[in-house]
Design an enzyme around this catalytic site. Sequence first.
Site: not given
Ligand code: DSN
Length: 448
Positions: A54, A56, A199, A225, A228, A234
């Site tokens: 933990y 925080e 984004d 994120t 990707k 993730r």
């Molecule tokens: N689920 C993601 C995507 O596939 O683009 C976006 O949140």
Amino acid sequence: MEWFKQLKDTDPEIFDAIKSELGRQRDGLEMIPSENFTSIAVMQASGSVLTNKYSEGYPGKRYYGGNQFIDVVESTARERAKKVFGVPYANVQPYSGSPANLAVYMAVCKPGDVIMGQNLSDGGHLTHGFKGSVTGQIFKSVPYHVRPDGYIDLDEVKRLAEENKPVLIWAGITAYTREVPFEEFAKIADSVGAYLAADISHISGLVIGGVHKSPAKYAHIITTTTHKTLRGPRGAMIMVTEKGLQKDPELGEKIDKTIIPGMQGGPHNHTTAGIAIALLEASRPEFKEYAKQIVANSRALAAQLSARGIKLVTGGTDNHMILIDLTPFGKGNGLLVQEALDAAGMTVNKNTIPNDPSSPFYPSGIRLGTPALTTRGMKEGEMKEVGDMIADVISEVKGYQLPGKEERVEYIRKFKGEIASNRRLAEVRSRVLELCKRFPLYPELELP
Ligand code: DSN
């Protein structure tokens, strides 16, 4: 490397599911454009003892003891993020993209404020103000759209911004295959005094690799994120640019406070370590080659699909993603084509297209992309093969048409039965397997 021996002994049920998933990833073509394969190093960090702690707070300012090594991990991740994106501030704690975006709202808007984002079926994201998302309920959302040619309608963005005076404008995509015009968005946002948040979840790897323009000079805030095109675990990050700090010198602290104590508790330190590793990998020269190849592959795949007579939204792609318009074969056939491709070993997702004549659950498009195939080492020659296989599958099921609501369940049940025993799809499935064997995935992983 024998991984998971203890897992197999402890919980054979979950072990079997993981082993089967590894087999599925190895023996199929993963073409969901938001997915990728991390390095083994990233997976090792994600499965490490860091999950036990933990912490925080932030490095040097924690609410729990024993964080000297977690501080190293988080500070390293933050510094690497700042360096690769060329920004002065980074928060690496958001649990994923949606909470990261929500934190941006909570840091710069009040409930009821006007916000603008790209309409969901025009390629935007749920969290950019979709009515079914809390972001479309807490805030007054004014969506912008794409033009009939599929490109973002910047004239509409400008007009809507002038009429509605938003506090925040999102420039970001999940199903849009062209360059995001950050510079033009910035002119519009600046002219009405709005914050511009980019984004870049889908394209962050392309931005680092230099094959998509960076928003760092234009936006005030950047979210992404990490799993990707960036090829990490993730998770997500929020960054503030120099321009953002000029607009509000306290923006970084505001975002920190919104994350903890505002929205989250303990950070996922094992994920933070994985993010740090992914950022290190992405800063290496070979990652630039990787990003370049993702786009080259996407263009090659789009060209082959077009050559086979398949209609693409905007006619092609500038990034890692392609959106097939299935309306020449009828309305709402995305699910049928997704199922048929799945039966042939190709994983894609059904997706709405701009002005979709059907619904989000039965959309008229297919979204696919090349990041994961490129990670396996495939190049333009293989994309031509993949394009042919996709076209063969679409051609095989083009006689099917999704019926009206009452008959759908039975029709889809029958359709699945028919494709399971379709000989041409089985023949494509064996071509897919042969291609996968030429590009082995995680050959060093041996599961007991
Ligand atoms: N689920 C993601 C995507 O596939 O683009 C976006 O949140």
